[in-house]
Write an enzyme that holds these catalytic residues in place. Sequence first.
Site, PDB file in Angstrom:
ATOM      1  N   LYS A 183      43.054  49.468  53.160  1.00 16.28           N
ATOM      2  CA  LYS A 183      43.604  50.170  52.483  1.00 16.28           C
ATOM      3  C   LYS A 183      43.382  49.598  51.326  1.00 16.28           C
ATOM      4  O   LYS A 183      43.330  48.434  51.188  1.00 16.28           O
ATOM      5  CB  LYS A 183      44.856  49.828  53.312  1.00 16.28           C
ATOM      6  N   GLU A 259      42.343  35.585  49.862  1.00 19.36           N
ATOM      7  CA  GLU A 259      42.355  35.228  48.494  1.00 19.36           C
ATOM      8  C   GLU A 259      43.207  36.273  47.565  1.00 19.36           C
ATOM      9  O   GLU A 259      43.329  36.951  47.866  1.00 19.36           O
ATOM     10  CB  GLU A 259      40.546  36.057  48.305  1.00 19.36           C
ATOM     11  N   CYS A 293      39.736  37.596  39.662  1.00 23.15           N
ATOM     12  CA  CYS A 293      40.905  36.873  39.811  1.00 23.15           C
ATOM     13  C   CYS A 293      39.946  35.275  39.577  1.00 23.15           C
ATOM     14  O   CYS A 293      40.765  34.390  39.140  1.00 23.15           O
ATOM     15  CB  CYS A 293      40.771  36.613  41.466  1.00 23.15           C
ATOM     16  N   GLU A 386      49.888  33.329  36.589  1.00 20.01           N
ATOM     17  CA  GLU A 386      49.198  33.895  36.763  1.00 20.01           C
ATOM     18  C   GLU A 386      48.918  35.900  35.528  1.00 20.01           C
ATOM     19  O   GLU A 386      50.033  36.189  35.954  1.00 20.01           O
ATOM     20  CB  GLU A 386      48.647  34.335  37.969  1.00 20.01           C
TER      21      GLU A 386
END
Length: 482
Positions: A183, A259, A293, A386
Amino acid sequence: MKPAHYVGGAFLAEEPGAETFALLDPCDGSERGRVPEAARETVDAAVRAARGALEGAWGATGDTGRAAALRRIADGVEARFEEFVDAETADTGKPRELAATVDVPRAAGNFRAYADLLYGRPERAYTTEIPGWSAGAGGRALNYTVRRPLGVVAVVSPWNLPLLLLTWKVAPALAAGNAVVAKPSEETPSTATLLASVIDEAGLPAGAFNLVHGHGAGAAGEFLTGHPGVDAIAFTGESATGAAIMRNAADHVTPVSFELGGKNPALVFADADLAGAVDGTARSSFTHSGQICLCTERVYVQRPVFEEFVAALGERARALAGYGPMISAEHRDKVLSYYRLAREEGAAVVAGGGAPRFGDARDGGFYVEPTVLTGLPETARTVREEIFGPVCHVAPFDTEEEAVRLANDSPYGLAATLWTTDLSRAHRVAPRVRTGIVWVNCWNLRDLRTPFGGVKASGIGREGGEYSLDFFSEPVNICVQI
Ligand code: NAD
């Protein structure tokens, strides 16, 4: 290609009245098309199809056959290279050159790398004499270990490097003999659909690879990751989403490889090649508008070179041109809210700090300015959370000890970058930084065989080379008394 689900070896025709959602162009905000939202039944059908493939032709395909299939997929991606670049650029708004030099070549590379790795994998075999410390009767035996695929693997991927990160998991999952239900992010369904088409043309047995589109929470992502028929989950995305998936997967004790997010530090020592450090940090903070990332959001610079570094990085940020937008209006608003918060928290804005005005169609898009901040305490939310945009905060430090402490003072631990010409310092500091990856005098230099992943809130497990094959298979020990 119009986004469509791919289940059991066929693209599903759009059912009249079925739910769809809009696909927006991040460069100008216009609607580019509609994407089907998978209902629970569609996800069920995909998981069933995957199970069927394992029990049928795909499960019976050996290493050689799977490696050949992966090579055909790699060839297929390369044969439709321009189509992939167009789709990747259209979905994300990233510069075309980035898609053509990173995302699409890496996608083909991911399939080739795991086809190569399937050969010559040493299996472990143990002594035939059971040593004295063994439990039980002792004696002589041959213990050997074989690897078995996990079964049906769910792959849930984000929007920032949609094709690269999807193939990064799909390739080793298939290499190890699993069947996949993928997905992709709801923001970026196009390259995943093209990949399904390439896999279809590559002639993989029906059900070996399945694709469902849709949202995450309360939708396709959640249906898939909480599905009792799923044997493992490989996920890349935000840490909070990882936590939600883990809760959802807990009922079935489904193994996960995660991750997740980061707040990556760069340490610039006074002995560094300063021009190289500025250049490297401009790349590590602003590539893909900070939406990788591995991007740097915290920069610590040794005091003697702090002012010079900040001035040079600010200049680089102001001079950036041709950069891409944020993926969505929502994400742009999130990044801009951090630019405002930084000011409220007392930051000095060295460069950027707002949304650019172009005077053309791009003003309808989701752009923010590359931004350099200084002056915040380490407790500031801007320094701790973040942001995932083209922004970094630069702070001074005095000693090596302090640099290590600052780098490690974060709930995240994905990647760090060290800039120094002192070899001993590099080797002394690198292992003390609590991240899964440490780059010295470089950034994002990747060998696909090395372990990739984060510590703390940045992930669980490692992917890459043998590490991925280890996750996507399980060792079975066979003990034969002789
Ligand atoms: P996200 O977590 O919002 O979404 C990722 C995927 O998860 C999407 O496909 C989404 O539909 C799905 N999802 C969302 N909620 C879900 C739920 N409750 N159950 C199941 N699926 C769900 O992440 P994003 O915004 O697409 O990507 C950006 C994030 O990804 C950043 O935090 C970034 O650091 C991280 N990231 C990490 C790595 C890495 O290698 N560590 C790489 C790229 C991106």
